[in-house]
Design a protein around this motif. Structure first.
Motif, short mmCIF file in Angstrom:
data_model
loop_
_atom_site.label_atom_id
_atom_site.label_comp_id
_atom_site.label_asym_id
_atom_site.label_seq_id
_atom_site.Cartn_x
_atom_site.Cartn_y
_atom_site.Cartn_z
N SER A 114 9.46 26.11 -4.59
CA SER A 114 9.80 26.86 -5.66
C SER A 114 10.61 25.84 -6.78
CB SER A 114 10.81 27.80 -5.38
OG SER A 114 9.77 28.79 -4.42
N LEU A 115 11.37 25.32 -6.46
CA LEU A 115 12.24 24.28 -7.05
C LEU A 115 11.34 23.44 -7.93
CD1 LEU A 115 15.20 23.54 -4.71
CD2 LEU A 115 15.24 25.02 -6.97
N SER B 38 8.42 23.83 -8.67
CA SER B 38 7.46 24.61 -9.82
C SER B 38 8.60 24.94 -10.76
CB SER B 38 7.05 25.73 -9.23
OG SER B 38 6.51 26.68 -10.18
N TYR B 39 9.65 25.06 -10.73
CA TYR B 39 10.44 25.36 -11.89
C TYR B 39 10.79 24.37 -12.62
CZ TYR B 39 12.28 29.12 -8.85
OH TYR B 39 12.18 30.49 -8.12
N HIS C 195 7.49 23.52 -14.87
CA HIS C 195 6.88 24.75 -15.86
C HIS C 195 8.14 24.52 -17.08
CE1 HIS C 195 4.61 26.02 -12.51
NE2 HIS C 195 3.69 26.29 -13.66
N ILE D 240 10.37 27.82 -18.00
CA ILE D 240 11.13 28.36 -17.11
C ILE D 240 12.40 27.49 -17.24
CG2 ILE D 240 11.55 28.64 -14.74
CD1 ILE D 240 8.54 29.41 -14.38
N LEU D 241 12.12 26.25 -17.30
CA LEU D 241 13.29 25.08 -17.35
C LEU D 241 14.10 25.59 -18.50
CD1 LEU D 241 14.61 22.78 -15.80
CD2 LEU D 241 13.11 21.25 -17.22
N PHE E 272 16.22 28.62 -17.91
CA PHE E 272 17.30 28.31 -16.83
C PHE E 272 18.55 27.64 -17.77
CE2 PHE E 272 14.53 28.13 -12.97
CZ PHE E 272 14.39 29.51 -12.94
N ARG F 86 17.69 20.29 -14.72
CA ARG F 86 16.61 19.48 -13.98
C ARG F 86 17.43 18.73 -12.96
NH1 ARG F 86 13.88 16.90 -17.87
NH2 ARG F 86 12.37 18.68 -17.93
N LEU G 201 18.60 21.15 -10.23
CA LEU G 201 17.35 21.44 -9.21
C LEU G 201 17.05 20.09 -8.34
CD1 LEU G 201 15.19 23.16 -11.97
CD2 LEU G 201 16.48 24.43 -10.36
#
Length: 85
Positions: free
Chosen positions: A39-40, A42-43, A46, A49-50, A53, A65, A68
């Motif tokens: 999941s991290l 993937s965040y 993308h 999404i970054l 956040f 980043r 994460l």
């Protein structure tokens, strides 16, 4: 019978190739760790999404980043102690 063997061998091949698919001896902790890391990753991959956040946390994208990446080290905390029989 031949089809069942073929599916089983394909599953074994996937499990040996990709660590996130697990195997018969995968513990709950290992499975959860793989899920969180996936999941991290993937965040981070993308861009939108970054950005979301970064805006929500009022931080720069580089800081988000970095956070994460740090969370990927131990996403579920330290591993549980293994009982030695």
């Amino acid at each position: 019978m031949g089809e069942r063997y073929n599916i089983h061998s394909q599953l074994e091949h996937l499990q040996s190739k990709y660590i996130g698919t697990g195997h018969a001896d995968t513990t709950k902790f290992e499975w959860l760790t793989n899920q969180h890391r996936d999941s991290l990753a993937s965040y981070m991959g993308h861009y939108d999404i970054l950005n979301y956040f970064a805006i929500a946390e009022n931080e720069s994208k580089a800081r988000v980043r970095f956070n994460l990446m740090e969370r990927m080290l131990q996403p579920c905390g330290p591993p549980p102690e293994k009982l030695e029989d």
